[in-house]
Motif scaffolding. Sequence first.
Motif, PDB file in Angstrom:
ATOM      1  N   ARG A   7       0.835  -1.217   0.000  1.00 59.78           N
ATOM      2  CA  ARG A   7       0.000   0.000   0.000  1.00 59.78           C
ATOM      3  C   ARG A   7       0.865   1.260   0.000  1.00 59.78           C
ATOM      4  O   ARG A   7       0.574   2.219  -0.699  1.00 59.78           O
ATOM      5  CB  ARG A   7      -0.951  -0.013   1.186  1.00 59.78           C
ATOM      6  N   THR A   8       1.939   1.246   0.776  1.00 60.11           N
ATOM      7  CA  THR A   8       2.840   2.399   0.826  1.00 60.11           C
ATOM      8  C   THR A   8       3.552   2.589  -0.506  1.00 60.11           C
ATOM      9  O   THR A   8       3.643   3.709  -1.016  1.00 60.11           O
ATOM     10  CB  THR A   8       3.859   2.231   1.970  1.00 60.11           C
ATOM     11  N   GLN A  12       3.190   5.873  -2.865  1.00 59.30           N
ATOM     12  CA  GLN A  12       4.362   6.673  -3.218  1.00 59.30           C
ATOM     13  C   GLN A  12       4.547   6.761  -4.733  1.00 59.30           C
ATOM     14  O   GLN A  12       4.882   7.821  -5.255  1.00 59.30           O
ATOM     15  CB  GLN A  12       5.615   6.119  -2.552  1.00 59.30           C
TER      16      GLN A  12
END
Length: 94
Positions: A7-8, A12
């Motif tokens: 998810r990160t 990003q």
Amino acid sequence: VVEVFARTYYAQCAASGHGTPFRHPDAAYVLSYSIIMLNTDLHSAQIKNKMTCDEFVRNNRGINQGEDLPRELLADIFESIEREPIRLSGAAAE
């Protein structure tokens, strides 16, 4: 851990302005697990019949909300893992 990473990473990439091949964070999540399995397959002495690049690509068909990720991306990942295994270092490896 892998879900948070995916998810990160997706967020990003999407925020970077450079775009992302992933249509949804779930595609990054599935590919992350696929990379872990590929690393194990290619570098474990216990596995006799090693996965091929074509098999890796086939295993990842449709993971991008029903679409395929670019073959070139998957082939690059395969070749990178084939050349250099992912290894833990420091305290994480102990």
